[in-house]
Design an enzyme around this catalytic site. Structure first.
Site, PDB file in Angstrom:
ATOM      1  CB  CYS A 417     -32.399 -10.245 -32.384  1.00  0.00           C
ATOM      2  SG  CYS A 417     -33.943 -10.026 -33.285  1.00  0.00           S
ATOM      3  CG  HIS A 461     -33.408 -14.481 -33.471  1.00  0.00           C
ATOM      4  ND1 HIS A 461     -33.272 -13.601 -32.429  1.00  0.00           N
ATOM      5  CD2 HIS A 461     -32.219 -15.150 -33.537  1.00  0.00           C
ATOM      6  CE1 HIS A 461     -32.083 -13.727 -31.884  1.00  0.00           C
ATOM      7  NE2 HIS A 461     -31.418 -14.657 -32.541  1.00  0.00           N
ATOM      8  CG  ASP A 477     -28.176 -15.633 -32.240  1.00  0.00           C
ATOM      9  OD1 ASP A 477     -28.191 -14.394 -32.233  1.00  0.00           O
ATOM     10  OD2 ASP A 477     -29.182 -16.334 -32.016  1.00  0.00           O
TER      11      ASP A 477
END
Length: 665
Positions: A417, A461, A477
């Site tokens: 991520c 994350h 995201d």
């Protein structure tokens, strides 16, 4: 020599050594290897000496060994003071004391020292298994101590264990009462400032390639959450922690506030009702809180001062090193800094010179292809690029070189991520759109048994935000464009780990919410959460609230406790009178028999035993039936009083005595 031929002293000593091993076992993992090996070797040596009936070593041997061990502790810990060094010395002291037990007094020293060493194990772990193991160790230790107290025949081990269990049951109500009502101290009773269980550190104020990937390897709980109402959907669970804006070509860090610079007046507009929730934050030696976007700035952490920033971060003024519970409110629908002056956003456009030339060239191409595109359109263009090209989501991406974003976007196309969030923000800034990286946690696992959401370190994350004058900061995201299952179902479903030793079917069964193994895991998680809330976190505030509820329900709590204690005492006395011990019943029957015969002029002498008394009673003028009853009564009494009668036959013998007593009148 077989186990059946062990003498009583040897059997009792071996039981004591087993109890000592159980006491030392919780300490062995965190002690230096040489101390653990020395302790085990000393116990084994003592067991061999006991088994073979050899003499214990002399003080001339033990004293130099003990002094050398103390010197080793000094070398290992650089001190003889402090938690770890003191526990190590106590462990060595216990093992050496077992090698020089020569008197009854030494038994009590070993017992009390073992209890103290067992108590220190709670400095390192206070979990349910640790408490159960400590309880089992205490039971074996008290059973061993009990075994040394018998002067005659020793009951079987099972009976001695049952006696210990009864003693524990008698002490349990008093222990529970003291736990509930005894004044609590603020902060953890066990533990030490700065000691983080497991050594895991949470989200930090910087991010480099691999930072979150390493954190995602840990399954330790970061925090637990209980919502007042229905929990949001999985894709809405973004737990905001740290906002990063400074990029040096390799790492992202927070944008420092310049000294003397006034803070911005951050405009926040919320829509809809607030979500209220309570969080139990595990100690992770970090100052940063992880809150559901977008939580308010009116937080209160017991024992800590909380601050906030222009980026709506919430943090404590010092690292959080103990479990903390707090309540918060969040608004999933909000507008942040809409209508802000563009000159205030220039700090979110900076890029380092001389890094990632291919990424900057790509941004120029995209801008040339869409000269009139606004920030939303450019955002969709970048996300479409991630979806269309063969990018991979992985915990083990290839190592990047000096131009990390170039290597990720054009060469490896594989990352976690932090790679996607970093590349996205660099591209948006190169396109002239203010953007920044946000780190925290995403998702969590809801326990269907108690409704508690557990967020683990593996849920760490990174995502991004871009800014427009009309809509303010917008969350995006980039990872979800490549691996949507990461946001919808969690990391374990998006990146299942390889199962070692062929345990794949078992792990798959555990991850199936409907399986019996998953239900067992949920049950233990719910039990562990209750343990944390009501045992480990029973602080002064919770104690006052609990006793206040008792006061409102049953009057003044002190009076209620006094009444409860009085009732318990009366009940115990009545129970004791109704169900007396067999020895008391036997002596009572014998006293009644003696009173009967004294009324006929045959009182028992002060030094007269049952056999002599029976011989004198044969001269009493009475019927043969009465003489037979008296002889049988005194013979049976003498056997019960002075012989080793099996416990299972005593109730029937006492019943026979009660039957004979009226025949002796």
């Amino acid at each position: 020599m077989s186990g059946a031929s062990l003498t009583r002293d040897k059997a009792d000593t071996l039981l004591l050594l087993l109890a000592a091993l159980m006491v030392l076992a919780p300490h062995l993992p965190h002690l230096p290897a040489w101390i653990s090996a020395l302790a085990c070797a000393a116990l084994l040596w003592r067991a061999v000496l006991t088994w073979r009936g050899r003499r214990l070593p002399s003080a001339w041997l033990l004293v130099p060994v003990a002094l050398a061990a103390m010197a080793g502790v000094q070398l290992s810990y650089r001190s003889l003071l402090g938690r770890d060094a003191d526990v190590a010395m106590l462990v060595l002291l216990l093992t050496f004391k077992l090698l020089e037990m020569r008197a009854r007094r030494d038994l009590f020293v070993v017992t009390f020292l073992s209890l103290f060493v067992l108590l220190t194990s709670f400095l390192y772990a206070q979990s349910i298994p640790a408490a159960l193991w400590a309880g089992a160790a205490v039971a074996v230790l008290l059973t061993a101590q009990q075994s040394f107290q018998y002067t005659g025949a020793v009951p079987p081990l099972r009976r001695r264990l049952l006696t210990t269990a009864r003693l524990a049951a008698l002490a349990a109500p008093l222990a529970l009462l003291l736990f509930i009502a005894f004044p609590r101290v603020q902060g953890p009773l066990w533990g030490q400032a700065g000691a983080v269980p497991g050594g895991t550190t949470g989200i930090s104020d910087s991010m480099a390639p691999g930072t979150l990937a390493r954190l995602a390897q840990s399954d330790e709980i970061a925090f637990r959450v209980r919502f007042d109402g229905a929990a949001p959907a999985q894709h809405q669970l973004y737990w905001r922690s740290v906002v990063l804006g400074d990029y040096d070509g390799h790492s992202w860090t927070r944008v420092p506030r310049k000294r003397g610079l006034e803070r911005l007046t951050v405009q926040v507009r919320t829509r809809g009702p607030a979500l209220r929730y309570a969080t139990t934050l595990e100690p992770a030696n970090t100052r940063w809180l992880a809150l559901l976007e977008l939580s308010g700035a009116t937080l209160s952490l017991p024992g800590y001062r909380v601050r906030d920033s222009d980026e709506l971060e919430q943090f404590a003024t010092e690292p959080i090193t103990r479990r903390v519970r707090f309540a918060a409110s969040a608004w999933p629908s909000y507008t942040l800094q809409a209508g802000e002056q563009p000159q205030h956003m220039t700090r979110w456009l900076a890029l380092p010179d001389g890094f990632n030339p291919r990424t900057l060239a790509l941004a120029r191409q995209l801008r040339a292809a869409q000269p009139d595109a606004d920030a939303r359109q450019l955002n969709q263009t970048l996300l479409a690029r991630f979806r269309a090209q063969d990018y991979r989501y992985t915990l083990a991406p290839p190592l990047a070189g000096r131009d990390a974003v170039d290597d990720f976007l054009f060469d490896s196309r594989a990352g976690f991520c932090e790679h996607y969030a970093s590349a996205y923000v660099v591209l948006m800034r190169a396109l002239g759109v203010p953007a920044r990286v946000v780190t925290g946690y995403q998702g969590g696992e809801r326990n269907p048994l108690d409704g508690v959401l557990s967020v683990r370190q593996s849920d760490a994350h990174a995502w991004a935000e871009f800014w427009t004058a009309r809509d303010g900061w917008q969350r995006v995201d980039p990872t979800a464009a490549v691996a949507p299952e990461r946001v919808q179902r969690g990391l374990a479903r998006a990146l299942p780990r390889p199962a070692p030793f062929g345990l794949g079917p078992l792990i798959a069964l555990q991850n199936d919410p409907a399986s019996w193994l998953a239900q067992l895991r949920y049950g233990y998680a719910a039990l562990n959460n209750s343990w944390n809330q009501w045992v480990l976190d029973y602080n002064p505030d919770r104690q006052r609230n609990f006793l206040g509820e008792l006061e409102s329900a049953a009057g003044h709590w002190r009076e209620a406790l006094a009444v409860a204690l009085g009732c318990a005492l009366c009940g115990a006395l009545l129970w004791r009178r109704w169900r007396r011990a067999p020895a008391e019943v036997l002596d009572g029957l014998y006293a009644a028999f003696c009173r009967q015969q004294a009324r006929h002029g045959y009182a028992r002498g002060a030094a007269e035993g049952p056999r002599r008394y029976a011989a004198r009673l044969r001269t009493m003028p009475a019927t043969p039936r009465k003489h037979a009853a008296m002889a049988q009564f005194l013979q049976l009494y003498g056997m019960l009083k002075y012989a080793a009668v099996p416990p299972e036959s005593r109730p029937a013998s006492l019943a026979t005595l009660k039957t004979l007593l009226p025949l002796c009148r």
